[in-house]
Each structure stands twice: as C-alpha cells, then as structure tokens.
Enzyme design. Structure first.
Site, PDB file in Angstrom:
ATOM      1  N   HIS A 179       0.837  -1.200   0.000  1.00  0.00           N
ATOM      2  CA  HIS A 179       0.000   0.000   0.000  1.00  0.00           C
ATOM      3  C   HIS A 179       0.874   1.253   0.000  1.00  0.00           C
ATOM      4  O   HIS A 179       0.695   2.160  -0.817  1.00  0.00           O
ATOM      5  CB  HIS A 179      -0.892   0.018   1.247  1.00  0.00           C
ATOM      6  CG  HIS A 179      -1.989  -0.996   1.249  1.00  0.00           C
ATOM      7  ND1 HIS A 179      -1.748  -2.348   1.246  1.00  0.00           N
ATOM      8  CD2 HIS A 179      -3.337  -0.862   1.275  1.00  0.00           C
ATOM      9  CE1 HIS A 179      -2.899  -3.003   1.270  1.00  0.00           C
ATOM     10  NE2 HIS A 179      -3.880  -2.118   1.273  1.00  0.00           N
ATOM     11  N   HIS A 219      -0.330  -3.953   9.715  1.00  0.00           N
ATOM     12  CA  HIS A 219       1.096  -3.965   9.402  1.00  0.00           C
ATOM     13  C   HIS A 219       1.867  -3.514  10.625  1.00  0.00           C
ATOM     14  O   HIS A 219       1.380  -2.710  11.425  1.00  0.00           O
ATOM     15  CB  HIS A 219       1.424  -3.036   8.225  1.00  0.00           C
ATOM     16  CG  HIS A 219       1.272  -3.669   6.880  1.00  0.00           C
ATOM     17  ND1 HIS A 219       2.071  -4.695   6.433  1.00  0.00           N
ATOM     18  CD2 HIS A 219       0.414  -3.393   5.865  1.00  0.00           C
ATOM     19  CE1 HIS A 219       1.716  -5.049   5.212  1.00  0.00           C
ATOM     20  NE2 HIS A 219       0.709  -4.275   4.837  1.00  0.00           N
ATOM     21  N   ASP A 223       7.116  -2.574   8.507  1.00  0.00           N
ATOM     22  CA  ASP A 223       6.552  -2.848   7.184  1.00  0.00           C
ATOM     23  C   ASP A 223       6.274  -1.550   6.434  1.00  0.00           C
ATOM     24  O   ASP A 223       6.534  -1.439   5.227  1.00  0.00           O
ATOM     25  CB  ASP A 223       5.254  -3.644   7.312  1.00  0.00           C
ATOM     26  CG  ASP A 223       5.428  -4.934   8.085  1.00  0.00           C
ATOM     27  OD1 ASP A 223       6.546  -5.461   8.098  1.00  0.00           O
ATOM     28  OD2 ASP A 223       4.440  -5.401   8.668  1.00  0.00           O
TER      29      ASP A 223
END
Length: 278
Positions: A179, A219, A223
């Site tokens: 993302h 996450h 990350d």
C-alpha cells in the site's frame, strides 16, 4: 695558456643552462600524512557547517548504538514490541468497539489503492511513460520474494475486514507494505511531472493510510517504513533500467535516444522513422 688547456676547461665547465636550472628535490623522503592530521579545529567546524546531515547521522549512530546494546530483548514467546501499535492504542480501541467504522475505513483505503493503480496504468497506457509501472513491477516482485522468505506472525489484535484490499479477508504478506510503496511510486511520478498538488494529496492520504494500518494492526511499523523506502528505491531502479535501454543500439548501427521518463515504449513506426532519419 695553450689552446689545448682552454678547450679542456670549456669541456668540463658547466653550461649556462645547467647553472640556472634548480636542483630538483627527491620526493621519496616526503611523508604522506593521513587526512585527519591536516585538519584544524576551524576545518572541522567548517565541515560541520557544510555537511550538517552526515554529522547528525553520526550523532544518531552513537545514540542508537547505546540503545541497541542496552535495550531488553523481546522473549521468543512474546509478541513483537511495536511503537506504532503503542501510539495508536486509542484508535485501535475505537475500531474494536466499532466494526462498521473499521469496514468503512478499510473500504476507503481500498479506494485509495485503486487510485494508485489507476494513476500508474494511466501513465503507461495513456501518456506512454512506463517508469512508474516498471517500478511497481520491481517492487511487488521483491515484496513477494521477501514475504515468502520470512513470514511474520499476524499481529495481536489484528482487525480484518472483507472490504480491505485485497478484498475478501485473504492472506497477505506483512513485509513490506505494498500500500505504502505503491503510493510512494505514484507520488514520485507526480513530482517528476510537476503535479505537485496531486503529489501532496497522495502523501497526505498515504500518512492516513499508515495510521489506519497501524490502528487495525494490519502492518508492523517496520513494514510501513520499509514500504516507503522500497517505493523510492525501485523508482530509482526503474530510471536506471530505462536509461540503460535508451543507450542500446538498434540494428547494431544506430543509437536511438528515447526520453528517460516518457515515450520509452513508443510505437515501432516512430522508432523506424528515427532510425531511417539518422
């Protein structure tokens, strides 16, 4: 005095040019000093003023060396310690009490992922600029390799949603965040094209996305931070790749220089016309 003696003196006497030439000193006896030995205090102060960032990083290095060698290790049976999770505890509690709000935020996040994908594909298919697409392909390939190599445990308190991307509560790689990396790639491309307002909008949405991922425990902080760096890194790699292709020969005789950031996938007819005109 005889002529023979005068001739012998002239042969052994030095010429004018030999008298005026200085005697060169041999450099074999000169000692080469290390660079730090030639620095004065004023030189060091000037270096700090000229390069403040490296010296700030030096201070950070010394600080985190102290932290690393004294911080308590997390036991193997415990969940990882994540400062991002600690900072988003209040928001996590709100999402636990409001599953519908969690689904709404997940749906909005999915829309943002769609915006990233749409922009990157637009650059390729409409504007003819493949750099963002190549960067995304590099990035997701590396993410797949790393995510398969090391599978991190699902964070405690994870709040899944069928509206989150990928839709349907399917499994996903934790390391690293696609993302965040995809949004970074799109934002960098916008800045290259001087679409600064769009870039700032994507940056703000990326920050909100990161907060939401931490609050839902989707996450770890590492990350998200690695995803940000990966987006930048693979955008640079894509630029290097296109630059190398731009320098290749076509037909072994003619070099066609295509723009680095655009029209690198130009039509074959246009390339043939360039070759013919060269």
């Amino acid at each position: 005095m005889s002529n023979s003696k005068l001739r012998s003196r002239r042969r052994h006497s030095p010429t004018r040019t030999e008298e005026t030439q200085p005697v060169e000193k041999t450099k074999s006896s000169d000692k080469v000093l290390p660079a730090f030995a030639t620095l004065s205090v004023a030189d060091v102060v000037e270096l700090v003023k000229r390069h403040p960032a490296p010296f700030a990083f030096l201070m950070c290095l010394l600080f985190f060396m102290g932290v690393e060698y004294t911080i308590p290790m997390v036991p193997s049976a415990s969940q990882p310690l994540d400062l991002g999770f600690l900072m988003t505890r209040p928001l996590h509690a709100v999402l636990v009490d409001s599953p519908n709000l969690n689904s709404v935020l997940a749906a909005l996040n999915t829309v943002f992922v769609g915006m990233q994908s749409a922009y990157i594909l637009w650059c390729l298919l409409v504007e003819g600029r493949p750099r963002a697409t190549i960067a995304a392909l590099f990035m997701f390939t590396c993410r797949g390799i790393l995510g398969t190599s090391t599978q991190l445990p699902l964070p405690d308190g994870f709040l899944g949603s069928g509206m989150d991307f990928p839709v349907g509560n399917v499994s996903f790689f934790l390391f690293y965040s696609g993302h965040v990396a995809g949004s970074m790639i799109a934002s960098l491309d916008m800045r290259r094209m001087e679409r600064y307002k769009m870039a700032w909008g994507f940056d703000i949405l990326n920050v909100l996305q990161a907060v939401r991922l931490l609050a839902s425990r989707g996450h770890y902080t590492i990350d998200l931070a690695t995803g940000l760096g990966a987006g930048f890194l693979f955008d640079v790699f894509a630029g290097w790749y296109l630059d190398s292709k731009n320098k290749q020969k076509i037909g072994f005789t003619t070099i066609v220089k295509e723009p680095l950031f655009c029209q690198c996938n130009g039509k074959l007819q246009q390339i043939q016309q360039t070759v013919a005109a060269a």
